[in-house]
Design an enzyme around this catalytic site. Structure first.
Site, PDB file in Angstrom:
ATOM      1  N   HIS A 120       2.904   8.017   6.432  1.00  0.00           N
ATOM      2  CA  HIS A 120       3.036   7.687   7.852  1.00  0.00           C
ATOM      3  C   HIS A 120       4.499   7.753   8.256  1.00  0.00           C
ATOM      4  O   HIS A 120       5.375   7.244   7.553  1.00  0.00           O
ATOM      5  CB  HIS A 120       2.452   6.308   8.120  1.00  0.00           C
ATOM      6  N   PHE A 132       2.144  -6.543   7.542  1.00  0.00           N
ATOM      7  CA  PHE A 132       2.434  -5.110   7.542  1.00  0.00           C
ATOM      8  C   PHE A 132       2.788  -4.636   8.958  1.00  0.00           C
ATOM      9  O   PHE A 132       3.782  -3.945   9.178  1.00  0.00           O
ATOM     10  CB  PHE A 132       1.183  -4.405   7.011  1.00  0.00           C
ATOM     11  N   GLU A 176     -11.073   2.702   3.087  1.00  0.00           N
ATOM     12  CA  GLU A 176      -9.947   1.903   2.588  1.00  0.00           C
ATOM     13  C   GLU A 176     -10.363   0.425   2.651  1.00  0.00           C
ATOM     14  O   GLU A 176      -9.872  -0.349   3.448  1.00  0.00           O
ATOM     15  CB  GLU A 176      -8.702   2.153   3.435  1.00  0.00           C
ATOM     16  N   HIS A 179      -7.513   7.829   1.446  1.00  0.00           N
ATOM     17  CA  HIS A 179      -7.755   6.670   0.587  1.00  0.00           C
ATOM     18  C   HIS A 179      -9.079   6.827  -0.172  1.00  0.00           C
ATOM     19  O   HIS A 179      -9.086   6.995  -1.378  1.00  0.00           O
ATOM     20  CB  HIS A 179      -7.724   5.351   1.367  1.00  0.00           C
ATOM     21  N   ASP A 192       1.579   6.974   1.017  1.00  0.00           N
ATOM     22  CA  ASP A 192       1.206   6.195   2.191  1.00  0.00           C
ATOM     23  C   ASP A 192       2.428   5.666   2.965  1.00  0.00           C
ATOM     24  O   ASP A 192       2.846   6.275   3.944  1.00  0.00           O
ATOM     25  CB  ASP A 192       0.272   5.057   1.796  1.00  0.00           C
ATOM     26  N   ASP A 193       2.986   4.543   2.532  1.00  0.00           N
ATOM     27  CA  ASP A 193       4.112   3.907   3.236  1.00  0.00           C
ATOM     28  C   ASP A 193       5.172   3.447   2.232  1.00  0.00           C
ATOM     29  O   ASP A 193       5.442   2.237   2.115  1.00  0.00           O
ATOM     30  CB  ASP A 193       3.628   2.700   4.047  1.00  0.00           C
TER      31      ASP A 193
END
Length: 553
Positions: free
Chosen positions: A151, A240, A389, A414, A471-472
């Site tokens: 992302h 988050f 997910e 995911h 992902d992050d």
């Protein structure tokens, strides 16, 4: 796969389901010996497999037969694993010995002291220890192909983000009498105070509290590190999302947006990533002059920055975006998303990879709520849906997996819940739909604690099309991809999985990218040149006693 073939397979699936519903399950008949009535009753109860029964025979084998069967059993099981179809060259076999020595050393130490096995622990407890292992150093140097699931506002390292906070005209909204910073914003003049905080230039805040203290405070607020346990995954997601709230005022400043993306490309490139496909909300940018930016302006800055980066790094394959707005919305808003998507496709057809809906699946709306809108999207725009997910089974959340397949997704983001949906898994192989696995993200967001129990172990064991992504990574202070590769290779894959799996994962990341066939050939050529050099370096360093590996950052 061609749309027509996909439709035919889904149609066959539907027919098969109808047949199952109409006629019901029947006990399997043995092909090795006749069944008496008791056998038939047991077969009905247990539904034993005739294939296993045929292999084992009607009675116990002799010791020699047992050894033969056991060897054949292992060979057959291994033949189904991901990467088994690859043949290594002599040079790769030599390098494989070095890689496996590093892996098995950690694995065998883990068998003796399981609580110290790094993939059995929380990543936040072992981040630095992992970096210091020989296996990590080898993997960091390895050209890993592409990241296909990331992302855009969670790409850069904390260090890179802190550097961006040194830009002029950046204001911090602080709670009165406290360092606490809840918002960041660029402005020529002091912005109006908010309900719970007032603005000060961040440069003045640093003068007051000290640069090191302020930087350490921001670094902690911009990641989930070091919090390992939340009440539940809703609490993890809530924290988050707070990070994004603080980060947005910084990175959505147009000059920073370009620099942030360039820094991200640099860090991914240095970590052995040659191609990046990222999800983006396409947020509205701003500047000091009050310019009204559109979604197309955001894309334009991406494209211009990428061109600049590729000029400086000609061996970099490239980057594309997946437009991925928030799923927790209504049909009217989704219809607006689609209009934006069409505009981007018309203006930047080579940069847009496809469409997705993102955000926490439990609290967002399922794909089935938007099927009418999604099916109106032109077929030359592909889907790359987040789905499954979750730890739930039989909810609208994990059933997103079914809708993703029926809507024609090219990859599953995911897919953590896939093992609970055998028909979806079967269709993934038939339709050649890749699973974007993000191991560390799954642990940090509370889906799993011990990586050895990750469902990707099944995907590896039975040869599903898997790509490893991060992902992050910014939010857990991990490298762009190497930490996830380390966890996947050591903690999720079999002890026996070797360089063939690593090579397969790298090749998969290009094969299952959104790049066209011709572009994939060019990408593979660039990756293969890097791979050959990696193999040569590993063998040379092994010949030198491995001393050069210790110099890898």
């Amino acid at each position: 796969m061609l749309p027509a073939i996909r439709r035919n397979l889904i149609a066959l699936l539907a027919v098969g389901l109808c047949v199952c519903l109409c006629f019901g399950p029947r006990p399997a008949e043995s092909r090795t010996r006749p069944k008496n009535q008791v056998d038939r009753k047991l077969l009905t109860l247990y539904e034993s497999s005739p294939r296993v029964e045929a292999l084992l025979g009607p009675g116990r084998p002799t010791p020699d037969t047992y050894k033969t069967l056991r060897s054949a059993f292992f060979r057959y099981e291994e033949s189904r694993s991901l990467g088994h179809d690859l043949e290594l060259s002599e040079r790769e076999v030599k390098a494989n010995a070095t890689v496996m020595q590093a892996k098995l050393q950690e694995y065998e130490e883990g068998l003796i002291t399981p609580h110290l096995f790094k993939p059995a622990q929380h990543i936040f407890d072992v981040l630095d220890a992992v970096r210091n292992t020989k296996l990590f150093q080898l993997l960091k140097k390895m050209p890993k192909g592409a990241v296909l699931h990331a992302h855009d506002t969670a790409l850069c390292s904390t260090e890179a983000i802190i550097k961006l906070t040194k830009y002029e005209d950046l204001w911090a909204c602080q709670e009165i009498g406290d360092l606490g910073i809840s918002k960041l914003k660029f402005a020529k003049d002091k912005p109006e105070a908010l309900q719970n905080c007032d603005w000060s230039l961040l440069s003045e805040v640093r003068e007051k509290y000290g640069t090191d203290k302020v930087d350490a405070y921001l670094a902690e607020r911009l990641t989930l590190y070091p919090t390992k346990k939340f009440e539940d995954n809703n609490a993890a997601w809530s924290t988050f999302m707070v990070i994004f709230e603080l980060l947005d005022g910084l990175v959505l400043y147009a000059p920073v947006w370009a620099d942030y993306y360039y820094s991200a490309l640099e860090e991914f490139y240095e970590d052995g990533v040659l191609y990046l496909e990222f999800r983006t909300l396409l947020p509205t940018l701003y500047d000091l002059e009050g310019t009204e930016y559109t979604a197309l302006d955001t894309v334009r800055i991406y494209v211009e920055t990428l061109e600049k980066f590729k000029e400086a790094h000609p061996d970099f394959i490239g980057s594309r975006m997946i437009y991925a707005p928030i799923r927790n919305t209504d049909s009217k808003t989704v219809a607006g998303y689609i209009e934006t998507l069409k505009q981007i496709k018309a203006e930047y057809p080579d940069f847009i990879a496809g469409f997705d809906l993102v955000g926490q699946e439990e609290l967002g709306r399922p794909l089935k709520d938007f099927t009418d809108e999604l099916l109106s999207i032109p077929e030359d725009i592909d889907f790359y849906f987040h789905a499954g997910e979750t730890n739930w089974f039989g909810s609208s959340v994990d059933e997103n997996l079914i809708d993703a397949i029926l809507l024609g997704t090219k990859r599953i983001g995911h897919g953590f819940g896939l093992v609970k949906h055998p028909v979806v898994l079967d269709m993934l192989k038939k339709l050649n739909v890749a699973i974007e696995v993000n191991p560390i993200s799954n642990q940090v967001l509370q889906l799993i604690t011990d990586f050895r129990n990750h469902p990707c172990a099944h995907f590896f064991a039975d040869g599903y099309p898997v790509v490893i992504s991060s992902d992050d990574p910014s939010f857990w202070k991990a490298t762009p991809l190497t930490h996830d590769f380390y966890i996947a290779f050591l903690g999720i894959a079999s002890q026996h999985s070797d360089l063939r799996l690593l090579k397969k994962l790298a090749v998969n990341s290009i094969q299952y990218s959104s790049l066209s066939g011709e572009a994939q050939f060019e990408a593979l050529e660039k990756w293969e040149a890097k791979w050959d050099q990696f193999i040569a370096d590993v063998n040379e360093e092994a010949g030198n006693g491995g001393s050069d590996l210790q110099k890898i950052d």
